[in-house]
Design an enzyme around this catalytic site. Structure first.
Site, short mmCIF file in Angstrom:
data_model
loop_
_atom_site.label_atom_id
_atom_site.label_comp_id
_atom_site.label_asym_id
_atom_site.label_seq_id
_atom_site.Cartn_x
_atom_site.Cartn_y
_atom_site.Cartn_z
N LYS A 80 5.72 24.85 29.24
CA LYS A 80 6.67 24.79 30.35
C LYS A 80 7.60 23.63 30.11
CE LYS A 80 8.21 26.03 34.37
NZ LYS A 80 9.51 26.15 33.64
N LYS A 92 9.81 22.38 25.28
CA LYS A 92 11.22 22.08 25.59
C LYS A 92 12.09 22.85 24.62
CE LYS A 92 13.57 19.34 28.40
NZ LYS A 92 13.13 18.77 29.70
N LYS A 103 3.85 14.74 31.63
CA LYS A 103 4.46 14.96 32.95
C LYS A 103 3.82 16.15 33.63
CE LYS A 103 8.95 15.31 32.86
NZ LYS A 103 10.38 15.69 33.00
N ASP A 115 17.75 22.19 32.46
CA ASP A 115 17.79 20.77 32.09
C ASP A 115 19.29 20.44 32.03
OD1 ASP A 115 15.80 18.55 31.09
OD2 ASP A 115 17.51 18.37 29.76
N THR A 152 13.78 17.86 41.89
CA THR A 152 13.63 16.67 41.04
C THR A 152 14.10 15.43 41.79
OG1 THR A 152 14.11 18.11 39.17
CG2 THR A 152 14.01 15.75 38.73
#
Ligand code: GLU
Length: 445
Positions: free
Chosen positions: A91, A127, A115, A167, A210
């Protein structure tokens, strides 16, 4: 004799010499894990835990050809690093920015392991992204890129395999185009991406998560030190999704946010940032901050970088990696800043972090402080699995619970190893412990 940590650090440096950001991330994590590794040295060494956790499961690189508005074929490079799936499917987000290279994606994927573990939810670390520059591209060009990117990426992902998200450079628009292409290729409607639109399986509060999560953790941290957000002056860098919702939540908590920044300049607005205007400039017009200054008499626009020179109680770096340097840390301390929590991934350099910690600043790294985004992505996955959607209040309450819990977990982990107040070590240790236990249980893989 060399310690196990030093041995592996040496090995990682040899194997990844051309990847400074990846080495920076690994150095920071392994150094802070020393007490845990020393306490379990024989077991970890025999099982090559550190060698395995610093080597991705796999790294996928591919060509992304697409046609621009002039009819010219363009070629970018796509990446997906599937780093570790000991505790759940890979993820992590997809970064679209010209600075993207393998080392950057590896550093982000490595950070993501810890994280994601800290969220307490079952997600592994990964990522991806591309060196594609979305700036100045038409909607059609963005779609052409996203479709081509997904045509290749679709071979490697899936709702129970690897679930990418947004992102830098990847927001709701890009996720929509990518989701459409995945569905078309696979003939399957599944929760393969998060950060989806609300009409096709997205979660309420994911967009805000976030930034909101950053403030929930920051509030808990300062509350535990006998303070509140009310009346605090806050300096924020960035003007993207994280910065915008961090600013909004800080203001809701009674603080005043006086700065924001983008790749060309920054704003000082002593009256407090106007979030509605900032959203209009950045999300609707996709324009530069000069437009914010033009529409707001109280705002001063400056070229270049500089938000850290503004006097504040709390600093929240929400732009990108290595944006808060040693000199900035010195300036913050000299101005009486008490707290730095990272909204971005690795925005603070190692020497700046050490300076802040040595000068009594409460410092929480991105792995803990910005985990609210990916945590809410995991909540989106849950909702997709049960084919239901939860109310904003329900998701927001879960997010807040997760962030408060993360703060106490990292605080406890630091205390357990005699490093009270070192939230960087606390986060790395707490994140690492769960992943290592899962790796040991699953044998050599
Ligand atoms: N890109 C975000 C991060 O750095 C979110 C990832 C996700 O939601 O999967 O954590």
């Amino acid at each position: 004799m060399m310690s196990y940590v030093d041995e592996v650090l040496e090995l990682v440096k040899q194997k990844n010499a051309s990847e400074p950001e990846f080495l920076q991330a690994v150095t920071e994590v392994l150094n802070s894990l020393r007490p845990v590794v020393e306490a379990n040295e024989e077991l970890y060494k025999k099982n090559a835990i550190l060698e395995r956790i610093t080597e991705p499961d796999r790294m996928i690189m591919f060509r992304v050809p697409w046609v621009d508005d002039k009819g010219q074929v363009q070629v970018n490079r796509g990446y997906r690093v599937q780093f570790n799936n000991a505790i759940g499917p890979y993820k992590g987000g997809l970064r679209l920015h010209p600075s993207v290279n393998l080392g950057i994606i590896k550093f982000l994927g490595f950070e993501q392991i810890f994280k994601n573990s800290l969220t307490s939810l079952p997600i592994g670390g990964g990522k991806g992204g591309s060196d594609f520059d979305p700036k100045g591209k038409s909607d059609r060009e963005i779609m052409a890129f996203c479709q081509s990117f997904m045509t290749e990426l679709s071979k490697y992902i899936g709702a129970d395999v690897d679930v990418p998200a947004g992102d830098i450079g990847t927001g709701a628009r890009e996720i929509g185009f990518m989701f459409g292409q995945y569905k078309r290729i696979k003939g399957m409607f599944e929760g393969v991406l998060t950060g989806k639109g609300l009409t096709y399986g997205g979660s309420l509060a994911r967009t805000e998560a976030t930034g909101y999560g950053l403030l929930y953790l920051t509030e808990e941290l300062i509350k535990c030190h006998g303070e509140s957000m009310e009346g605090k002056t806050v300096v924020v860098s960035g003007a993207g999704n994280v910065a915008i919702y961090a600013t909004q939540k800080a203001q809701q908590m009674g603080a005043k946010v006086v700065t924001c920044s983008d790749s060309t300049g920054w704003i000082y607005d002593p009256e407090g940032i106007d979030v509605a205007l900032l959203k209009e400039v950045k999300e609707v017009k996709r324009a530069r901050l000069t437009e914010y200054a033009a529409a707001r008499p109280s705002a001063q626009y400056h070229e270049g970088r500089g938000v850290w020179q503004i006097k504040c109680d709390i600093a929240l770096p929400c732009a990108t990696q290595n944006e808060l340097l040693l000199d900035d840390a010195k300036q913050l301390v000299a101005n009486g800043c008490k707290c730095v929590c990272e909204g971005a991934n690795m925005p603070t350099t190692i020497d700046a972090t050490e300076y802040l910690q040595a000068n009594g600043v409460w410092f929480v790294g991105g792995k803990a402080a910005n985990a609210g985004g990916v945590a809410t992505s995991a909540l989106e996955m849950s909702q997709n699995s049960e084919r239901l959607s939860w109310s904003f209040e329900e998701v927001d309450a879960k997010l807040k619970g997760i962030m408060v819990n993360i703060y106490h977990n990292i605080d406890d982990a630091a205390k357990r190893y005699g490093m009270e107040g070192n939230y960087v070590a606390g986060a790395n240790i707490a994140g690492f412990e769960k992943v290592v236990n899962a790796m040991l249980a699953q044998g050599v893989c």
